[in-house]
Structure formats: structure tokens, C-alpha cells
Design a protein around this motif. Structure first.
Motif, PDB file in Angstrom:
ATOM      1  N   LEU A   1       0.806  -1.227   0.000  1.00 45.70           N
ATOM      2  CA  LEU A   1       0.000   0.000   0.000  1.00 45.70           C
ATOM      3  C   LEU A   1       0.836   1.273   0.000  1.00 45.70           C
ATOM      4  O   LEU A   1       0.360   2.325  -0.439  1.00 45.70           O
ATOM      5  CB  LEU A   1      -0.945   0.005   1.199  1.00 45.70           C
ATOM      6  CG  LEU A   1      -2.017  -1.090   1.227  1.00 45.70           C
ATOM      7  CD1 LEU A   1      -2.939  -0.898   2.427  1.00 45.70           C
ATOM      8  CD2 LEU A   1      -2.818  -1.122  -0.070  1.00 45.70           C
ATOM      9  N   THR A   2       2.063   1.206   0.487  1.00 49.69           N
ATOM     10  CA  THR A   2       2.917   2.404   0.493  1.00 49.69           C
ATOM     11  C   THR A   2       3.264   2.862  -0.917  1.00 49.69           C
ATOM     12  O   THR A   2       3.644   4.023  -1.113  1.00 49.69           O
ATOM     13  CB  THR A   2       4.222   2.122   1.256  1.00 49.69           C
ATOM     14  OG1 THR A   2       4.820   0.929   0.732  1.00 49.69           O
ATOM     15  CG2 THR A   2       3.963   1.960   2.738  1.00 49.69           C
ATOM     16  N   THR A   3       3.128   1.985  -1.912  1.00 49.23           N
ATOM     17  CA  THR A   3       3.501   2.341  -3.284  1.00 49.23           C
ATOM     18  C   THR A   3       2.456   3.210  -3.972  1.00 49.23           C
ATOM     19  O   THR A   3       2.777   3.925  -4.919  1.00 49.23           O
ATOM     20  CB  THR A   3       3.688   1.084  -4.144  1.00 49.23           C
ATOM     21  OG1 THR A   3       2.415   0.425  -4.307  1.00 49.23           O
ATOM     22  CG2 THR A   3       4.674   0.120  -3.498  1.00 49.23           C
ATOM     23  N   GLY A   4       1.204   3.094  -3.532  1.00 51.85           N
ATOM     24  CA  GLY A   4       0.118   3.795  -4.207  1.00 51.85           C
ATOM     25  C   GLY A   4      -0.346   3.103  -5.472  1.00 51.85           C
ATOM     26  O   GLY A   4      -1.224   3.625  -6.177  1.00 51.85           O
TER      27      GLY A   4
ATOM     28  N   VAL B   1      -2.764  -4.401   8.303  1.00 50.86           N
ATOM     29  CA  VAL B   1      -1.318  -4.158   8.255  1.00 50.86           C
ATOM     30  C   VAL B   1      -0.999  -3.620   6.864  1.00 50.86           C
ATOM     31  O   VAL B   1      -1.205  -4.329   5.871  1.00 50.86           O
ATOM     32  CB  VAL B   1      -0.528  -5.453   8.520  1.00 50.86           C
ATOM     33  CG1 VAL B   1       0.980  -5.199   8.425  1.00 50.86           C
ATOM     34  CG2 VAL B   1      -0.884  -6.029   9.887  1.00 50.86           C
ATOM     35  N   PRO B   2      -0.509  -2.367   6.757  1.00 51.52           N
ATOM     36  CA  PRO B   2      -0.329  -1.751   5.431  1.00 51.52           C
ATOM     37  C   PRO B   2       0.885  -2.228   4.642  1.00 51.52           C
ATOM     38  O   PRO B   2       1.141  -1.715   3.555  1.00 51.52           O
ATOM     39  CB  PRO B   2      -0.177  -0.257   5.758  1.00 51.52           C
ATOM     40  CG  PRO B   2      -0.604  -0.094   7.162  1.00 51.52           C
ATOM     41  CD  PRO B   2      -0.320  -1.395   7.832  1.00 51.52           C
TER      42      PRO B   2
ATOM     43  N   ALA C   1      -5.435   4.601   0.640  1.00 50.36           N
ATOM     44  CA  ALA C   1      -5.919   3.223   0.567  1.00 50.36           C
ATOM     45  C   ALA C   1      -6.812   2.889   1.757  1.00 50.36           C
ATOM     46  O   ALA C   1      -7.888   2.287   1.602  1.00 50.36           O
ATOM     47  CB  ALA C   1      -4.727   2.261   0.511  1.00 50.36           C
ATOM     48  N   LEU C   2      -6.395   3.306   2.947  1.00 49.03           N
ATOM     49  CA  LEU C   2      -7.179   3.003   4.145  1.00 49.03           C
ATOM     50  C   LEU C   2      -8.492   3.779   4.165  1.00 49.03           C
ATOM     51  O   LEU C   2      -9.497   3.288   4.705  1.00 49.03           O
ATOM     52  CB  LEU C   2      -6.355   3.302   5.399  1.00 49.03           C
ATOM     53  CG  LEU C   2      -5.092   2.451   5.582  1.00 49.03           C
ATOM     54  CD1 LEU C   2      -4.366   2.834   6.870  1.00 49.03           C
ATOM     55  CD2 LEU C   2      -5.423   0.959   5.590  1.00 49.03           C
TER      56      LEU C   2
END
Length: 304
Positions: A114-117, A147-148, A167-168
């Protein structure tokens, strides 16, 4: 919706039923446990009492109830067959027990995601959130763990944080209509994990600004990552929806390590928390004796 309308649950004060014949304990074993419901709503998990109750989770749930527990956790619930989820849900209703967290397991929790977008990870996360809604209905669950994933170290931290928030926020939109709460869990397992500290998780929850996005404060992980447990609970209080337990070092039951759980339980209870305390740890000792020692440890720290 107000936070407390989501979180506050009363804990049944009735005594547990006698241990069934299926789990017949010796006199010594019975004397080592209590028939009274615990003051706090501790939630064991599958396998914690397998030496007394066997491998069948329904039998384990009955044993947990007999020992005074009124909730369970099941991280792997989403991977169980639908008919098994339904059986678990029916048994919990029958016994007056609550399902704690299970994990939103998209397969991306333990890698860069998810950190990548990137849209592929967002789509997978949202698809899994929708599956969790259906599973939650079967077991009357209200909380799911999120958990991201890992840091994407080629991106600035601000960009990664924004990607996770976006995302969240989409996940919260899935859960809000069903009064479900995704609880974000900062972890200590590896420095590669993006979500590591309570203040960072607090910031993300504030940015998402949804009753369906809160903090899972795992005392074990937070002791390892930041310490200062009670002060950090107070600072993040408005966004905490769920607690988990594990002593440090070792990640076993309370009284086996350095954490003063009596003081933590007393403090959090004094603030009005009546939710679940997930027993997210192993047993310090093997076999039936280890299981009885675990129950005894919880009787000790529950006496505050």
C-alpha cells in the motif's frame, strides 16, 4: 458515529458452566482454575488450549468459556471455509461470547504494497475488505486487523504516508455502512514494516477521520518499539479501539516478562474501556501444565 457507540461492551458477570465431560479435568486441574468470568474481556486464540480441548476449534471455544473467557480471536478466520465460519458464529452466540479481531489478509501484508500507491494493491485490499464484511457477519465480528505492508524506500516518507491514508480511506468506506472497525496495528516484527509506532498510527487515523479506522494497541509490540506504554496509551486514547497482550521478552502470557500488566489493566479500565484484550501470544510452558499456568497468570493480573 461516536467512538464509544462502537467500542463499549459490558462484560457478563455470570459464572461459567462446569467443565464438560469432553474436557474432564483432574481435581488438581480444577483447583488451578476458577469458575468465575474474568473481569476483563480477554480473548484466547486457536491452539492456546489444544492439550485440554483438542484440535477442534469449537471444542476449544467451549473450554475457553468454561474457564471464564468471554471472547476469542481468530487471525486466520478469513481463510476458513464458510461453513466453519458459520459454526463458529453459532457457537459464540450460544455461549454469549464475542469474536475479536481477524486479519484483513490480502496476501500483501508482509511485503511492499500500500505504500507504493499502485492500483493493483489498492484493488486487492478493497476486494479483501469486502470479503471481510461477509465473514464478519457470519461470526458477529466488529473488528478487523489491517497491516499496510512494508516501506517503499524509493519514495519519500510523506508520499508513502499519503498513499497509505488514501488506501485506508477506501477501506473505511467499505466498513462504515456495516459498523465494522478496521484497527491498524503498528508492529515490531521487522524494521521493514511501515506502521511501527503509536503516534504514527494516531496521525493516520486522524487523517482518515472515520469511526471505522482506529488503532489496535498491542502492548507487546509497543513495548519493543517505543516503551512508555501508559503515557502513549493516554496520548493516543481517542483513536484506540482494541488492545492486545503479550509479555516481553518472549511474547508469552503476562507475568513471564517485564511488563506490569496489572497497572496497565487498572489504568485502561479506569479510563472506561470495556472492549477486548486479545491474547496475542504463545504459552510459556508446554502441555496441560503450561495451559493451566497461563490461566493462573491471567487470574493473577486480572486481580487489580
Amino acid at each position: 458515529m461516536q467512538r464509544r457507540s462502537f467500542l463499549r461492551r459490558t462484560i457478563t458477570a455470570a459464572s461459567v458452566i462446569p467443565v464438560s465431560r469432553a474436557f474432564s479435568l483432574t481435581d488438581h486441574e480444577m483447583n488451578s482454575s476458577s469458575e468465575k468470568t474474568f473481569k476483563l474481556n480477554y480473548a484466547p486464540h486457536d491452539g492456546m488450549f489444544v492439550n485440554h480441548a483438542g484440535k477442534n476449534l469449537i471444542d476449544q471455544i467451549r473450554f475457553m468459556h468454561d474457564q471464564g473467557f468471554r471472547a476469542i480471536e481468530d487471525n486466520g478466520l478469513l481463510k476458513r471455509p464458510v461453513d466453519e465460519q458459520e459454526k463458529i458464529g453459532k457457537e459464540l452466540v450460544k455461549l454469549g461470547m464475542t469474536m475479536g479481531v481477524f486479519v484483513v489478509d490480502s496476501g500483501d501484508n508482509w511485503k511492499i504494497s500500500l505504500t507504493t500507491g499502485k492500483q493493483e494493491f489498492i484493488d486487492n485490499f478493497i476486494r479483501t475488505c469486502k470479503q471481510c464484511v461477509e465473514a464478519a457477519k457470519r461470526v458477529n465480528a466488529r473488528w478487523v486487523t489491517v497491516v499496510p505492508g512494508f516501506y517503499e524506500r524509493t519514495l519519500p516518507i510523506g508520499i508513502q504516508t499519503a498513499n497509505v491514508i488514501e488506501a485506508l480511506r477506501r477501506g473505511a468506506e467499505v466498513f462504515e455502512p456495516h459498523n465494522l472497525i478496521m484497527v491498524l496495528e503498528p508492529l515490531s516484527d521487522t524494521p521493514d514494516l511501515f506502521l511501527r509506532n503509536s503516534d504514527q498510527t494516531f496521525q493516520i487515523c486522524k487523517a482518515i477521520n472515520s469511526p471505522s479506522c482506529k488503532i489496535l494497541f498491542d502492548v507487546y509490540h509497543m513495548q519493543r518499539n517505543e516503551g512508555n506504554i501508559i503515557n502513549n496509551i493516554d496520548k493516543c486514547w481517542d483513536e484506540i479501539a482494541y488492545f492486545q497482550i503479550g509479555d516481553n521478552p518472549g511474547r508469552k502470557e503476562p507475568t513471564t516478562g517485564e511488563i506490569n500488566y496489572k497497572n496497565i489493566f487498572k489504568h485502561v479500565t479506569s479510563k472506561g474501556f470495556k472492549g477486548i484484550w486479545g491474547m496475542e501470544h504463545g504459552n510459556a510452558n508446554p502441555g496441560k501444565e503450561g495451559e493451566l499456568a497461563l490461566i493462573k497468570a491471567y487470574r493473577e493480573v486480572d486481580n487489580f
